[in-house]
Design a protein around this motif. Structure first.
Motif, mmCIF file in Angstrom:
data_model
loop_
_atom_site.group_PDB
_atom_site.id
_atom_site.type_symbol
_atom_site.label_atom_id
_atom_site.label_comp_id
_atom_site.label_asym_id
_atom_site.label_seq_id
_atom_site.Cartn_x
_atom_site.Cartn_y
_atom_site.Cartn_z
ATOM 1 N N THR A 58 0.875 -1.187 -0.063
ATOM 2 C CA THR A 58 0.081 -0.045 -0.110
ATOM 3 C C THR A 58 1.112 1.330 0.126
ATOM 4 O O THR A 58 2.178 1.193 0.427
ATOM 5 C CB THR A 58 -0.754 0.037 1.201
ATOM 6 O OG1 THR A 58 -0.100 0.335 2.674
ATOM 7 C CG2 THR A 58 -1.716 -1.259 1.302
ATOM 8 N N THR A 69 -6.611 4.434 6.010
ATOM 9 C CA THR A 69 -5.921 3.518 5.669
ATOM 10 C C THR A 69 -6.674 2.800 4.280
ATOM 11 O O THR A 69 -8.086 2.746 4.101
ATOM 12 C CB THR A 69 -6.256 2.443 6.783
ATOM 13 O OG1 THR A 69 -5.625 3.199 8.032
ATOM 14 C CG2 THR A 69 -5.836 1.090 6.648
ATOM 15 N N THR A 71 -7.653 -0.856 2.176
ATOM 16 C CA THR A 71 -7.422 -2.390 2.285
ATOM 17 C C THR A 71 -8.251 -2.858 0.952
ATOM 18 O O THR A 71 -8.677 -2.012 0.258
ATOM 19 C CB THR A 71 -8.046 -2.731 3.486
ATOM 20 O OG1 THR A 71 -9.615 -2.319 3.705
ATOM 21 C CG2 THR A 71 -7.312 -2.564 4.765
#
Length: 126
Positions: A58, A69, A71
């Motif tokens: 990432t 964040t 994901t």
């Protein structure tokens, strides 16, 4: 062909959180790297976060590092963007984008991406 749909935007007070979702349909999503970008009124679209096709790599923009964040869940064809400690300067339309990836990398340039969603509005009030 990959179709991308963003959702989860809205109005939130400074310090609050939102969780954006990018849902993909079409080709095998696990073959695609994904990025999140944003565009504020009167400004150019800018990179926010990216994730490799495997999810193992990432990259986060300095302006949101430690607060956002990224994901992915390839089984569900989704790439969430968790946004915490939001600031008024995070106000923008947020877009997700996908690029067919021959290797497990991340991409920060808009030009690298082949497919884009329609965007979702995030507004952070002070």
């Amino acid at each position: 062909q990959v179709q991308l749909v963003e959702s989860g935007g809205g109005l939130v007070q400074a310090g609050g959180s939102l969780r954006l979702s990018c849902v993909a349909s079409g080709r095998t999503f696990s073959n695609y790297a994904v990025g999140w970008f944003r565009q504020a009124p009167g400004k150019e679209r800018e990179f926010v976060a990216a994730i490799s096709w495997s999810g193992g790599t990432t990259r986060i923009a300095d302006s949101v590092k430690g607060r956002f964040t990224i994901t992915r869940d390839n089984a569900k064809n989704t790439v969430p963007l968790q946004m915490n400690s939001l600031k008024p300067e995070d106000t923008a339309v947020y877009y997700c984008a996908a690029k067919y990836a021959h290797y497990s990398g991340t991409y920060t340039s808009m030009k690298a991406y082949d497919y884009w969603g329609q965007g979702t509005q995030v507004t952070v009030s002070s």
